[in-house]
Design an enzyme around this catalytic site. Structure first.
Site, short mmCIF file in Angstrom:
data_model
loop_
_atom_site.label_atom_id
_atom_site.label_comp_id
_atom_site.label_asym_id
_atom_site.label_seq_id
_atom_site.Cartn_x
_atom_site.Cartn_y
_atom_site.Cartn_z
N ASP A 326 1.88 -1.71 5.36
CA ASP A 326 0.75 -0.69 5.87
C ASP A 326 0.82 0.47 4.75
OD1 ASP A 326 0.32 -2.35 7.70
OD2 ASP A 326 0.64 -0.73 9.32
N HIS A 466 6.32 -1.01 5.25
CA HIS A 466 5.45 0.10 4.62
C HIS A 466 5.59 -0.03 3.03
CE1 HIS A 466 5.68 1.12 8.80
NE2 HIS A 466 4.28 1.52 8.75
#
Length: 511
Positions: A326, A466
């Site tokens: 993400d 991430h």
């Protein structure tokens, strides 16, 4: 210091706040990006990659500036702070980062996490002036949501490229003239028909807040952004008070004259407006967030899909898992793609539109190398705090940025996994959650991220990570090897789920 022609040291930067524009509250119900923790998160340090818009002779200017981020992914107290990394103006970028981190620490001191009404802190920026080899300036807009209402504050920062230090708004006003400055702001508002409250105009704290956000027009007028409820009725929203050039002459410091001369030479990038918000509650996109035309895919080429090339994978027979990343593309995404390519491992990327606009080539590389590309909204706002129109705008703007880069997003992930029926209806794609959270945003530790992924992943898992964190990227090679040793086949999310349906939420295979 006020009156000085040299940018003041960062330690002298004053921290003042103004108030929020009511018309922006529906927009800035902010969520934060998927990263850091409430302790003292290391900011995400941008670094220009060969794939960035600024590389290879592409246009320079604010649209190609890199962006720093501080992100905390605690759904009970989310934080997303962004600031520009301005070429040849490190003191300016450092001053903005220092100010934002001070606001972040104050936010954690004033509020407590809440699952029912989570307080939020979110910052965005826009360039105000970009004088080649001269003055550069930015505005930061900081939204604080306290669980029931929100406030928007703003501050401007200026510096001279190649010089030490940076100037805050107060530094542009001559020492000893702050009282006359506040009077001039009040007079300008009244001259434009504003009904200024006398008790607010006389309040010392209110008058001090007016020094936060100061810029100029090309004609030499001084522009002071006045927050909602600061001097006028809250219903007036945020307004720009424009002080005549003749009055400004007697107010500016030597530094202020240097900055004003730069605005006169090249003009402001943002013109003063009667209201900082729009009736819809969505402000105009900052110039810095608009991708340069050269970075867009050629109009004659069809958008690439983000499906994995090669033979299809049957996850009804194989023990499949999907790695997801993400908040990118960011400074470490290029390196992550190198790792995945060396391992021949597919992944799914959920991208923020504002980051896509600065790194379109990385998005095209993802799709070309067989990874799935998904939408993660424009700038990571908590969608459940927005109305139907606000959610739709946030989702569609993120998807549009990805399409502008030449790739069609096939899946959607709401920031923080925060969603409701309105979110699902507006998603326009399958809504992808997760069942394995490595907490890489919190630990910032390669070993911890690797351990969590290998320990918690099961057949059918969707693993959350991430790619904006270097320790996460450092862990990916070992995670890929470890999962394969456990007998898992790595696939994209859509391959894992088979034929996921738009508007339906999935946290793992079979959910």
């Amino acid at each position: 210091m006020p009156g000085s022609a040299s940018p003041s040291p960062l330690s002298s930067a004053s921290l003042r706040v103004s108030r929020a524009a009511v018309c922006l509250i529906s927009l800035f119900a902010l969520v934060t990006s998927c990263a850091s923790g409430p302790g003292a998160p290391a900011p995400v340090s941008p670094s220009a990659s060969a794939s960035s818009p600024a590389a290879g002779g592409a246009p320079s200017g604010p649209a190609t500036w890199d962006q720093g981020q501080i992100v905390e992914n605690d759904p009970a107290m989310p934080v997303f702070l962004a600031w520009p990394i301005v070429p040849d103006a490190a003191p300016l970028s450092a001053a903005v980062e220092e100010w934002l981190d001070g606001r972040r620490q104050a936010f954690h001191s004033e509020y407590a996490p809440s699952a029912e009404a989570p307080p939020e802190l979110n910052a965005r920026w826009e360039p105000m002036i970009d004088q080649p080899n001269g003055v550069v300036g930015v505005r930061e807009e900081l939204y604080t949501f306290a669980g029931a209402s929100g406030t928007l504050t703003s501050a401007t920062f200026h510096a001279v490229r190649g010089a030490a230090g940076a100037w805050r708004g107060a530094d542009l006003i001559e020492s000893g003239r702050s009282g006359a400055f506040a009077d001039a702001v009040v007079a300008a508002l009244r001259a434009s028909g504003g009904d200024v409250f006398d008790e607010l105009a006389a309040d010392p704290l209110t008058r001090g807040r007016l020094l936060d956000d100061v810029t100029f027009t090309r004609a030499g007028e001084m522009v002071v952004r006045v927050g909602e409820g600061t001097l006028l009725a809250a219903s007036e929203g945020t307004v720009d008070a424009v002080i005549p050039a003749t009055t400004a002459d007697g107010l500016v410091s030597e530094a202020g004259r240097r900055v004003r001369d730069a605005y006169a030479a090249v003009g402001p990038l943002v013109e003063p407006t009667a209201s900082a918000g729009s009736p819809s509650g969505t402000p105009a996109a900052p110039t810095a967030s608009a991708p340069p035309s050269a970075s867009a895919a050629p109009a004659t080429s069809a958008p690439a899909t983000s499906a994995r090339p090669g033979e299809p994978v049957d996850c009804t027979r194989l023990a499949c898992v999907a790695l997801t990343f993400d908040d990118g593309p960011g400074p470490h995404t290029d390196r992550l793609l190198d790792v995945l390519a060396s391992k021949r491992a597919p992944a799914t990327f959920f991208l923020l539109g504002q980051n896509v606009a600065r790194n379109p080539a990385l998005v095209r590389r993802m799709a070309a190398e067989g990874h799935e590309v998904g939408n993660h909204t424009w700038d990571h706002k908590q969608l459940t705090k927005l109305g139907a129109d606000g959610q739709r705008r946030e989702i569609e703007r993120g998807a549009a940025a990805i399409r502008e880069a030449g790739v069609t997003p096939t899946v959607f992930r709401p920031p923080y996994g925060s969603r409701n029926k309105t979110t699902d209806a507006a998603a326009g794609a399958p809504v992808i959650l997760w069942d394995v959270d490595t907490l890489d945003w919190k630990t910032r530790n390669t070993e911890a991220t690797m351990t969590a992924a290998l320990r918690d992943t099961k057949r059918g898992s969707i693993v959350l990570m991430h790619d904006i964190h270097a320790p996460t990227v450092d862990a990916v090679g070992a995670i890929v090897d470890g999962l394969r040793e456990q007998g898992y086949t790595l696939v994209t999310v859509s391959e894992l789920l088979g034929s996921p349906r738009a508007g339906r939420a999935y946290s793992r295979q079979g959910s």
